[in-house]
Design an enzyme around this catalytic site. Structure first.
Site, PDB file in Angstrom:
ATOM      1  CB  SER A  35      -0.900   0.025   1.233  1.00  0.00           C
ATOM      2  OG  SER A  35      -0.129   0.281   2.388  1.00  0.00           O
ATOM      3  CG  ASP A  36       1.394   5.858  -1.450  1.00  0.00           C
ATOM      4  OD1 ASP A  36       2.306   5.992  -0.596  1.00  0.00           O
ATOM      5  OD2 ASP A  36       1.236   6.668  -2.389  1.00  0.00           O
ATOM      6  CD1 TRP A  37       4.908   5.611   4.565  1.00  0.00           C
ATOM      7  CD2 TRP A  37       4.732   4.420   2.689  1.00  0.00           C
ATOM      8  NE1 TRP A  37       6.012   4.768   4.477  1.00  0.00           N
ATOM      9  CE2 TRP A  37       5.925   4.038   3.341  1.00  0.00           C
ATOM     10  CE3 TRP A  37       4.415   3.763   1.498  1.00  0.00           C
ATOM     11  CZ2 TRP A  37       6.795   3.062   2.844  1.00  0.00           C
ATOM     12  CZ3 TRP A  37       5.281   2.803   0.991  1.00  0.00           C
ATOM     13  CH2 TRP A  37       6.442   2.469   1.661  1.00  0.00           C
TER      14      TRP A  37
END
Ligand code: NOJ
Length: 876
Positions: free
Chosen positions: A296-298
């Protein structure tokens, strides 16, 4: 303006939003491309179960080794491998937990696509959108390899790059420069070569951001000072546009073996990216046969079970919200496995995918211990910075740069695009009086790394801002380099670098025999606002009053060279037409050797050969739909309908008969080239056959106890504050979940826990898609002759017209970069694949070759295509 931190929703059992019933007969009626009005409130159909890795496309050895490794793991260890330890909990921007029993130290994930962020003694390479202008596969590969090698030596396992999302739908998109080009083929070739380079250096490439992450405003749900809560923007895209444009370079990255893919912050067709089963399960793992892992992106993960079943394999940075101490996974993933909500095979698949990428890139042989710390340049400090625990040696200051500075200088010079030249260039160095203008020619007074994440526009622009940056080891300024040239010949050189010192600028311009004006335009990631630009650009004009600067200089100097450092196109029609502007040069975002690279071009040591990887429009509105800067849907997701379909950049200009200032693919040289003799040869590839059959059943690796007592904290454990662990807080699962709704029945999406053999997807079959899409159907050759007096490099480009009423006038399909001596000729050879001549057919969910007549064009830019031939598609 965004007030940083999105809402955190813990509801680990929530299944995102109600999913509509699956469509019959596997037809996925994403809105028809011919019905652009229909994108409003588009929905993303469900697709389950999440496909499991099968080792195809050269991954078998890595797959077998990964299975063997994961078979030895306990449930807690598997969870540890998939869950980040929390923001700033360990040395890298992302870290997953270790498996001490097997001597596995965890994984270090680090930005950025152009070099190492937050580390000393590293190189700052040209940005993606700049290297794209080299149109050179060798440069793409070399840059990837060198960045990868630096990452490897710092102990990084996963490089958070390259970027092909954003693709560059609108030039104002704040992060376009991190990626390569709004053209999917140029981007696709660049990303494939980059992935190969990075991974040959022994580091896992993480291609990002998947997908349609085309603007910074509203990329995540959040509270905004002036707008209150606004949910994440939804990029609404039809199926044809998805395949023919945005997915295309991701397919190339998958085919090149990218070990990881980062899902994006935005929604796609109103389903959040990291829990969108259609784009992750169907498109990426199903159709594209992706063998690696999705991370996942942050903080782009917004659910536990829903994202797990929708194909997410690793959560970053692991906590629900930076430093919340809570996680959608970690203990909640442990819990959801032992209570049977998530089938074990799904967790096993996530762990195997992570380890397969590890073995595929030879991390077991290449790894060195992490020897830097993102959060401090001090030698000693806290190993767990956020928790302030483990005071130790944290930075060994390892200089990993090797001789990369020399390649960076050359790469940036070879990526420089000469847009206008009335004959003033190349300079000789013997000009009697050289005047240099512009803040962009000089140092940032705060130092090259003086603004956090480069979030300012002071001094010469070598990269944009945000997480896609690296620390400069040094930054050679244009002024320094030009002074060196001129002083070598004992001529006069002076500068005014205050853009508002109009009288001094005028006085100097009057004296000069040649004036060189440096101007820039910046952009970056949305968590930093620079000069009112919250990531995305507000306009396409120059920054720091650059337009006024050019006008002031040209009012007094009839020999003005304009050098542009920018993240993308700027409106420059006025200067193209101004006779006092004798040359315009685009130097992009060149990285640490900026001054040397531009001097090499200006003084003729390098004959410019770069071509613009995007269109320069006469005005911002020529580029089509604008970004969304204000909420369009109240607190709900702004609806960003990609109604223009596949028509972005040059395709949009061509469709609207709009004349650009400089067209896509354009670039001059100090010599000239002519094209002749196009020949097409046809192969015997035969017709396309869809993939059929079934997958194997999902493997389950090892057993686990369902007794909560087995998963409690170990005795005498030293806990680091807010660190994410896999252990349960209680043997009472409701208590351990902290979810007041625990135990409430929720309906999981149909088929989502089914590990039985599944039908294989017709357009799939191997990493990248059906292997026959890469069958070479034709090979084109053409002669390119250097008709000038000096050696030069030309980039012949091959375009196709697919011939249909809803096809762009032409689409780029191949190119090469040829070095040719004066008076000599070279042969341009370019393959045309099945994918190149096909359109995506939403009805059959496959690529088809339409009956429309197809034409090949070859030439030096998208609007200079002197050679053409028609293609005989019979037999395909
Ligand atoms: C968010 C950015 O979108 C992504 O590109 C980056 O890798 C992570 N932050 C980590 O810094």
């Amino acid at each position: 303006m965004r007030v940083w931190r999105p809402q955190a929703f813990l509801a680990f059992l929530s299944v995102a939003r109600a999913q509509p019933a699956p469509y019959p007969n596997n037809s996925y009626p994403i809105v028809n491309a011919t019905n652009p009005g229909g994108l409003d409130n588009a929905i993303s159909p469900p697709f389950y179960p999440s496909p499991w890795i099968d080792g195809s496309g050269g991954w078998d050895d890595a797959y077998q080794r990964a299975k063997q490794f994961v078979s030895q793991l306990t449930l807690l260890e598997k969870v540890n491998l998939t869950t980040g330890t929390g923001w700033m909990s360990d040395a890298c921007v992302g870290n997953v937990g270790s498996i001490p029993r097997l001597g596995f130290p965890g994984l270090c994930l680090q930005d950025s696509p152009l070099g190492i962020r937050f580390a000393d003694y590293v190189s700052a390479f040209p940005a993606g959108g700049t290297i794209a202008a080299s149109w050179d596969r060798g440069e793409f590969y070399r840059r990837g390899y060198q960045i990868g090698a630096e990452m490897r030596e710092k102990g990084i396992d996963v490089m958070l790059g390259p970027v092909v999302g954003p693709l560059g739908r609108n030039p104002k998109g704040g992060r376009n420069w991190e990626g390569f080009s709004p053209d999917p083929v140029l981007s696709g070739i660049a990303v494939a070569q980059s992935v190969k380079g990075i991974q040959d250096a022994g580091v896992i490439a993480c291609t990002k951001h998947y997908i349609a992450n085309e603007q910074e405003h509203f990329r995540s749900p959040g509270n905004f000072e002036d707008q209150g809560f606004v949910d994440a923007l939804s990029s609404n895209i039809d199926d044809k546009t998805m395949h023919e444009l945005y997915l295309w370079p991701f397919a190339d990255a998958v085919r090149a073996g990218t070990g990881a893919i980062m899902c994006s912050y935005n929604k796609i067709n109103n389903s959040q990216g990291c829990q969108n089963s259609y784009i992750q399960n169907y498109l990426l793992k199903g159709e594209l046969g992706f063998q690696g892992f999705i991370l996942s992106d942050w903080d782009a993960q917004h659910s536990g079970v829903a994202s797990t079943l929708a194909g997410l394999d690793m959560t970053m940075p692991g906590d629900t919200d930076f430093n919340s101490g809570l996680s959608f996974w970690g203990p909640n993933l442990t819990l959801s496995i032992i209570n049977g909500t998530v089938p074990q095979w799904r967790l096993d698949d996530a762990a195997v995918r992570i380890m397969a990428a590890y073995y595929y890139t030879n991390r077991d042989k290449a790894a060195v211990p992490v020897n830097f710390n993102s959060w401090s340049t001090d030698t000693y400090g806290y190993e767990h910075m956020h928790g302030q625990a483990g005071y130790t040696l944290i930075n060994e200051h390892v200089d990993v740069r090797q001789e990369h500075g020399m390649s960076i200088r050359l790469a940036a010079a070879r990526s420089t695009v000469l847009l206008k030249n009335t004959g003033v260039l190349p300079l000789t160095g013997f000009e009697k009086f050289t005047a240099v203008f512009g803040d962009d020619a000089t140092e940032n007074p705060l130092g090259p790394n003086g603004c956090p994440d480069h979030g300012c526009d002071n001094g010469t622009l070598g990269m944009g801002w945000g997480s896609g940056t690296a620390w400069f080891p040094y930054l050679v300024t244009p002024l320094e380099a030009i002074k060196n040239e001129v002083l070598r010949n004992n001529r006069v050189v002076q500068s005014v670098t205050n853009n508002w010192a109009y009288s001094q600028i005028t006085a100097l311009a009057k004296q000069a025999t040649v004036s060189i004006v440096f101007v820039n335009a910046d952009s970056g990631e949305g968590y930093i606002t620079v000069d009112g630009n919250a990531g995305d650009r507000r306009n396409l004009t120059f920054w720091q009053d650059g337009d006024e600067l050019i006008r002031t200089v040209t009012a007094s100097s009839n020999n003005t060279i304009v050098v542009i450092h920018s993240v993308g196109p700027v409106v420059i029609e006025e200067y193209k037409n101004n006779p006092n502007v004798t040359a315009i040069v685009w130097a992009g975002l060149p990285g640490e050797q900026s001054g040397n690279s531009i001097a090499d071009v200006l003084y003729g040591r390098i004959n410019p050969g770069g071509k613009t990887p995007f269109t320069w429009g006469k005005q911002a509105s020529d580029f089509g739909p604008d970004l969304i800067y204000d909420p369009t849907n109240g607190a709900l997701s702004p609806q960003d309908n990609f109604n223009e379909g596949v028509f972005i950049d040059y395709r949009y200009f061509d469709k609207n008969n709009a004349t650009p200032t400089y067209e896509f693919g354009f670039g001059l040289s100090y010599t000239t080239f002519e094209y002749s003799d196009l020949k097409i040869s046809k192969s015997s590839a035969g017709p396309y056959t869809p993939t059929t059959g079934q997958t194997i059943a999902a493997p389950t690796l090892g057993n686990h106890s369902t007794d909560p007592a087995q998963y409690q904290w170990p005795a005498n454990f030293t806990y680091v504050r807010n660190y994410i662990y896999p252990y349960l807080n209680s043997t009472d699962l409701a208590e351990a979940s902290k979810d007041p709704q625990y135990g409430v029945e929720v309906e999981l999406p149909e088929g989502s826990t089914d590990g039985s053999p599944q039908p294989r997807i017709a357009a799939g079959g191997a990493p990248g898609g059906n292997p026959q899409l890469w069958d070479v159907l034709f090979t084109a050759t053409a002669t390119v002759t250097n008709t000038g007096k000096i050696a030069g490099e030309e980039i012949p480009q091959l375009y196709l017209s697919l011939g249909g009423p809803s096809d762009p006038k032409v689409v780029l399909r191949n190119f090469d970069r040829l070095s040719i001596q004066p008076g000599q000729s070279a042969t341009f050879t370019a393959d045309i694949t099945r994918r190149d001549v096909s359109n995506w057919d939403p009805a059959t969910q496959n690529w088809v070759i339409s009956n429309y007549p197809k034409t090949v064009y070859v030439g030096g830019s998208s609007r200079n295509l002197p050679l053409s031939a028609s293609l005989d598609l019979g037999g395909y």
